[in-house]
Write a protein that holds these residues in place. Sequence first.
Motif, PDB file in Angstrom:
ATOM      1  N   SER A 296       0.820  -1.210   0.000  1.00  0.00           N
ATOM      2  CA  SER A 296       0.000   0.000   0.000  1.00  0.00           C
ATOM      3  C   SER A 296       0.857   1.264   0.000  1.00  0.00           C
ATOM      4  CB  SER A 296      -0.913   0.000   1.232  1.00  0.00           C
ATOM      5  OG  SER A 296      -1.730  -1.147   1.252  1.00  0.00           O
ATOM      6  N   PRO A 297       0.279   2.392  -0.418  1.00  0.00           N
ATOM      7  CA  PRO A 297       1.007   3.659  -0.359  1.00  0.00           C
ATOM      8  C   PRO A 297       1.320   4.052   1.083  1.00  0.00           C
ATOM      9  CG  PRO A 297      -0.929   3.841  -1.764  1.00  0.00           C
ATOM     10  CD  PRO A 297      -1.050   2.545  -1.034  1.00  0.00           C
ATOM     11  N   VAL A 298       2.483   4.634   1.273  1.00  0.00           N
ATOM     12  CA  VAL A 298       2.886   5.205   2.563  1.00  0.00           C
ATOM     13  C   VAL A 298       3.408   6.603   2.260  1.00  0.00           C
ATOM     14  CG1 VAL A 298       4.337   4.949   4.608  1.00  0.00           C
ATOM     15  CG2 VAL A 298       3.487   2.905   3.417  1.00  0.00           C
ATOM     16  N   PHE A 299       3.022   7.574   3.071  1.00  0.00           N
ATOM     17  CA  PHE A 299       3.288   8.965   2.738  1.00  0.00           C
ATOM     18  C   PHE A 299       4.355   9.598   3.636  1.00  0.00           C
ATOM     19  CE2 PHE A 299      -1.296   7.999   2.422  1.00  0.00           C
ATOM     20  CZ  PHE A 299      -1.409   7.956   1.050  1.00  0.00           C
ATOM     21  N   ARG A 300       5.029  10.558   3.029  1.00  0.00           N
ATOM     22  CA  ARG A 300       5.917  11.461   3.770  1.00  0.00           C
ATOM     23  C   ARG A 300       5.318  12.854   3.653  1.00  0.00           C
ATOM     24  NH1 ARG A 300      11.176  10.870   4.853  1.00  0.00           N
ATOM     25  NH2 ARG A 300      11.395   9.283   3.236  1.00  0.00           N
ATOM     26  N   LEU A 301       4.909  13.422   4.783  1.00  0.00           N
ATOM     27  CA  LEU A 301       4.367  14.776   4.744  1.00  0.00           C
ATOM     28  C   LEU A 301       5.488  15.777   4.572  1.00  0.00           C
ATOM     29  CD1 LEU A 301       1.849  13.257   5.746  1.00  0.00           C
ATOM     30  CD2 LEU A 301       1.399  15.173   7.272  1.00  0.00           C
ATOM     31  N   GLU A 302       5.313  16.698   3.666  1.00  0.00           N
ATOM     32  CA  GLU A 302       6.331  17.701   3.397  1.00  0.00           C
ATOM     33  C   GLU A 302       6.263  18.811   4.446  1.00  0.00           C
ATOM     34  OE1 GLU A 302       7.428  18.035  -0.992  1.00  0.00           O
ATOM     35  OE2 GLU A 302       5.243  18.016  -1.042  1.00  0.00           O
ATOM     36  N   PRO A 303       7.319  19.624   4.537  1.00  0.00           N
ATOM     37  CA  PRO A 303       7.353  20.690   5.551  1.00  0.00           C
ATOM     38  C   PRO A 303       6.188  21.671   5.458  1.00  0.00           C
ATOM     39  CG  PRO A 303       9.549  20.340   4.642  1.00  0.00           C
ATOM     40  CD  PRO A 303       8.609  19.520   3.805  1.00  0.00           C
ATOM     41  N   THR A 304       5.574  21.781   4.288  1.00  0.00           N
ATOM     42  CA  THR A 304       4.457  22.725   4.114  1.00  0.00           C
ATOM     43  C   THR A 304       3.117  22.134   4.534  1.00  0.00           C
ATOM     44  OG1 THR A 304       4.204  21.998   1.813  1.00  0.00           O
ATOM     45  CG2 THR A 304       5.630  23.917   2.217  1.00  0.00           C
ATOM     46  N   ALA A 305       3.123  20.920   5.095  1.00  0.00           N
ATOM     47  CA  ALA A 305       1.866  20.228   5.385  1.00  0.00           C
ATOM     48  C   ALA A 305       0.952  21.034   6.304  1.00  0.00           C
ATOM     49  CB  ALA A 305       2.152  18.859   5.992  1.00  0.00           C
ATOM     50  N   GLU A 306       1.484  21.546   7.379  1.00  0.00           N
ATOM     51  CA  GLU A 306       0.647  22.295   8.322  1.00  0.00           C
ATOM     52  C   GLU A 306       0.078  23.544   7.663  1.00  0.00           C
ATOM     53  OE1 GLU A 306       0.854  24.302  12.803  1.00  0.00           O
ATOM     54  OE2 GLU A 306       2.578  23.235  11.980  1.00  0.00           O
TER      55      GLU A 306
END
Length: 296
Positions: free
Chosen positions: A208-218
């Motif tokens: 399944s896909p697994v994500f990395r949230l980027e610094p701009t996420a918030e």
Amino acid sequence: MLQKAAKEIGVSSYAVASAPKGDAMKLKPIRIGLYDQYGGSMPSGWTRWLFEQYEFPFTVVYPNNLDAGDLKSKFDVIVFTDGAIRRGGATGRGGGGGFGGAVNPESVPDEYKERLGRISDEKTMPALKKFVESGGSIVTIGSSTSIAEVFGIPVKSYLTEKGPDGKDRPLPGEKFYIPGSLLRTNLDNTNPLAYGMNSQVDVVFDNSPVFRLEPTAEMKKTNAVGWFAGPETLSSGWAWGQQYLDGGTAIAEATVGEGKVVLLGPEVNFRDQPHGTYKLLFNGLYYGSAKAATLQ
């Protein structure tokens, strides 16, 4: 009435000394669109059965229905199951736009011709983007979470490594391969997407896909709701390279314009078997249309 409901449909009720107080979400009836395509999608078919069993009102929609636009007047939420959308980039599960190959329209009976077509960047994606920005919600599962790229949601694939050219590339199979096992996942059950759930749950993981949230996420109003923690997350089955999951996001939600996009990486309703993760899908159906409320 409560006793009758408890007996007939299994809804539990509890007596309390006083009415609940605090923050809550006010729900409203929703109009659900469930994506399918000519020739059928097995994940969509199972989801259709699930909605029928739990008496969710829904309409099956096809590419031509989406391309016609004006979706907000017809739906509050549209669901894309695994395999409906496959794009490279955000999840690392690239590929075509869905199951099946090209179909000769002349071979299709007239009553089914309206089901022909494929999801396209030229027509479908602009219509979906307008739908969300105007207050609609999209719930995606598995490969369909790759739609995040279209909406500019700040997530990338977590399961990557640096190649000889210095660029990210998907982890090769000899390093990471989990083709159908149960993995422990942590949940933020203060997020409406995980309301009513424990802080940890087993999910069906099928590469399944697994994500990395980027610094701009918030800044872009994107939140991790479920994630993997620790070098060993396997509950049942087998997993090659499970240590690469540590710190990766499994479930996320993002606000886009006035609407919501829900990214459910794991197979939360795999063949309608994992009852423990149904709530992630069911909550996702209502989340975008819900309004914050305070109980007095």
